[in-house]
Design an enzyme around this catalytic site. Structure first.
Site, short mmCIF file in Angstrom:
data_model
loop_
_atom_site.label_atom_id
_atom_site.label_comp_id
_atom_site.label_asym_id
_atom_site.label_seq_id
_atom_site.Cartn_x
_atom_site.Cartn_y
_atom_site.Cartn_z
N ARG A 9 29.26 51.18 -17.32
CA ARG A 9 28.75 52.55 -17.51
C ARG A 9 28.90 53.30 -16.19
NH1 ARG A 9 22.66 52.81 -17.39
NH2 ARG A 9 23.05 53.88 -15.43
N HIS B 133 22.25 56.63 -17.16
CA HIS B 133 21.86 56.21 -18.51
C HIS B 133 21.89 57.41 -19.46
CE1 HIS B 133 19.76 54.24 -21.76
NE2 HIS B 133 18.83 55.18 -21.74
N TYR C 145 18.76 53.38 -8.35
CA TYR C 145 18.76 51.93 -8.55
C TYR C 145 20.13 51.29 -8.41
CZ TYR C 145 20.01 53.51 -13.29
OH TYR C 145 20.60 54.14 -14.36
C1 LIG Z 1 12.81 49.83 -29.27
C2 LIG Z 1 13.12 50.61 -28.04
N1 LIG Z 1 12.65 50.15 -26.85
C3 LIG Z 1 12.92 50.85 -25.72
C4 LIG Z 1 13.64 52.01 -25.78
C5 LIG Z 1 13.98 52.77 -24.50
N2 LIG Z 1 15.39 52.57 -24.20
C6 LIG Z 1 16.32 53.46 -24.55
S1 LIG Z 1 17.86 52.95 -24.14
C7 LIG Z 1 17.28 51.53 -23.46
C8 LIG Z 1 18.22 50.54 -22.83
C9 LIG Z 1 19.34 50.16 -23.74
O1 LIG Z 1 20.25 49.36 -23.02
P1 LIG Z 1 21.54 48.79 -23.71
O2 LIG Z 1 21.20 48.16 -25.00
O3 LIG Z 1 22.24 47.97 -22.71
O4 LIG Z 1 22.40 50.11 -24.06
P2 LIG Z 1 23.03 51.19 -23.06
O5 LIG Z 1 21.96 52.18 -22.77
O6 LIG Z 1 23.49 50.48 -21.85
O7 LIG Z 1 24.14 51.82 -23.82
C10 LIG Z 1 15.90 51.46 -23.58
C11 LIG Z 1 15.09 50.33 -23.08
C12 LIG Z 1 14.08 52.46 -27.04
N3 LIG Z 1 14.82 53.57 -27.17
N4 LIG Z 1 13.83 51.73 -28.15
#
Ligand SMILES: Cc1ncc(C[n+]2csc(CCOP(=O)(O)OP(=O)(O)O)c2C)c(N)n1
Ligand SMILES: [Mg+2]
Length: 353
Positions: free
Chosen positions: A256, A260, A269
Site C-alpha cells: 500500500r 490507509h 508510523y
Molecule cells: C470489524 C471491523 N473492525 C475494525 C474496523 C476498523 N478497520 C478498518 S480497516 C482496518 C484494517 C484492515 O486491514 P486489512 O484487512 O489489511 O485491509 P487494508 O486496509 O490493508 O486494505 C480496520 C481495523 C472495521 N472497519 N471493521
C-alpha cells in the site's frame, strides 16, 4: 533491491520480475489485445485513484481509501472472472470495480456521503456492496458461492480481503465453511503490509497462504504486483471452482503506497523513504516495460492509454461533482412498512412539513 518485509519467506509465484523481464511462462491464455487491456485498466485505475485523493482534499468526497500500488492485484484478479461470477469487495477495491463494469460515479456516491447504503446495483455487475466491516464480505461471498452451486450454476464468487482481515473470525468461519462444502469460492487476500498502522509482522506470524493446507484447500502465494501472475493464479482458482473442486486461498503480496485512508497520516508510523523504495516494485511500470519490450504494445499505445485515462477521469470528476445529495425523505423511507409516530414526527420536522 530488497522486497518489503512482509514479502519474506516463501517466494511468490512470479512471471515478470520487478524490472519487467520475464522469469516464467508469459503465455497465460490472453490475447495481445487483452494484455493491452490489462494495462489500460491499470492506468485508468491509478489515474482515478489519484483524482479521488484530490477530490477528497477539495471537499468533494468525505473520506477515501486509496489503492495505489495494488492495481495489478485487483485488475489481474477481477479480469480472471467471468460475467456470471461474483466479486465481494472491501472498501479498497475500486480498481476491481472498474474491471467489473461498475459505474465509478455511482460507486463514489458512497465516498461522497450522498448515498450510504449501496450506491450501485450489486447484481448488475456481480460486484457486492462496498464493505467496511472488516472481513464480513468473506462470509457473504462463501454464502453466494454455495447458493450458486445449489442453483446448478458453474459460476464462482471471489472475496477480496486484506492481511488484517485474515485475523478476523469471519475469515476463519467463512474459509472453513467454504472448504467443508467445497464451495466455488476464491479467497483473495491482498497482503499490502498494513492494517491501518499495524504491520503484517504484528498481525500474523505464519504466511497467510499456508493456512490453505490446514483448511483443506490449495493455498497459493503470488506476486501481487505482477499482473500476469495474479491473472494466472486467479484463473486457475476459477477453473477449479467451475470443476466443482472447491475453494482456493490466494495470498497476493503487494504494498500500500498511500495512507490507509485520507483520514490517516501514515508518516506517523512508517518511514516514507521506504515507500519511495517500494516504488521499484510498481506494478504498472513492470507490466508496461514487458509489453513494450516484447512488442505487444508500443510507446504510442502507452501514451494513448494515459491520454484516454486523463480524459475519462475528467468526466468522472465532473460526474461526481454534479451528483446531487439524495432527497432528504429517503432517510425515512424503506425502514418501516408502518413507521412509528416518533419517526413520522421526525420526518415532518426534517422535511419542514
Ligand atoms: C470489524 C471491523 N473492525 C475494525 C474496523 C476498523 N478497520 C478498518 S480497516 C482496518 C484494517 C484492515 O486491514 P486489512 O484487512 O489489511 O485491509 P487494508 O486496509 O490493508 O486494505 C480496520 C481495523 C472495521 N472497519 N471493521
Ligand atoms: Mg492490509
Amino acid at each position: 533491491m530488497d522486497a518489503p518485509e512482509h514479502w519474506a519467506g516463501t517466494p511468490p509465484d512470479r512471471i515478470l520480475a520487478p524490472d519487467g523481464t520475464a522469469v516464467g511462462e508469459t503465455d497465460v491464455g490472453l490475447s495481445d489485445e487483452q494484455l493491452r487491456d490489462l494495462l489500460r485498466h491499470m492506468v485508468r485505475a491509478r489515474r482515478l485513484d489519484r483524482e479521488c485523493m484530490a477530490l477528497q482534499r477539495q471537499g468533494q468526497l468525505t473520506v477515501y481509501p486509496p489503492f495505489e500500488g495494488q492495481e495489478a492485484a485487483q485488475v489481474g484478479s477481477a479480469y480472471a472472472l467471468g460475467p456470471e461470477d461474483w466479486a465481494f469487495p472491501t472498501f479498497r477495491e475500486l480498481a476491481a470495480a472498474l474491471v467489473r463494469g461498475v459505474d465509478p460515479v455511482r460507486y463514489l456516491e458512497y465516498h461522497r456521503g450522498s448515498w450510504h447504503g449501496g450506491p450501485y446495483d450489486p447484481r448488475a455487475a456481480r460486484f457486492g456492496p462496498i464493505c467496511v466491516p472488516v472481513a464480513t464480505q468473506i462470509c457473504h461471498a462463501v454464502g453466494v458461492a454455495m447458493g450458486l452451486r445449489m442453483d446448478g450454476s458453474d459460476a464462482c464468487a471471489l472475496a477480496y480481503f486484506g492481511d488484517g482481515s485474515a485475523s478476523e473470525g469471519d475469515f476463519h468461519e467463512g474459509a472453513n465453511l467454504a472448504a467443508v462444502f467445497a464451495a466455488p469460492a476464491i479467497l483473495f487476500c491482498q497482503n499490502n503490509g498494513w492494517a491501518i498502522s499495524v504491520p503484517t509482522s504484528q498481525q500474523t506470524v505464519g504466511e497467510i497462504w499456508k493456512r490453505g493446507e490446514g483448511l483443506g484447500m490449495p493455498g497459493v502465494r503470488v506476486d501481487g504486483n505482477d499482473v500476469l501472475a495474479v491473472y494466472r493464479a486467479t484463473a486457475a482458482a476459477v477453473a477449479r471452482a467451475r470443476r466443482g473442486e472447491g475453494p482456493t486461498l490466494i495470498e497476493a503480496l503487494t504494498y500500500r503506497l498511500g495512507p490507509h485512508t485520507t483520514a490517516d497520516d501514515a508518516s506517523r508510523y512508517r518511514d516514507e523513504d521506504d515507500v519511495e523504495r517500494w516504488r521499484a516494485f510498481d506494478p504498472i511500470d513492470r507490466f508496461r516495460r514487458w509489453l513494450v519490450s516484447t512488442g505487444v504494445a508500443d510507446e504510442a499505445f502507452v501514451a494513448a492509454c494515459e491520454d484516454e485515462a486523463g480524459a475519462w477521469v475528467t468526466e468522472v470528476r465532473e460526474g461526481v461533482i454534479a451528483s446531487p445529495p439524495p432527497p432528504a425523505e429517503w432517510m425515512f423511507d424503506w425502514v418501516y412498512a408502518d413507521p412509528p409516530a416518533i419517526l413520522e414526527r421526525q420526518r415532518a420536522e426534517a422535511l419542514g412539513g
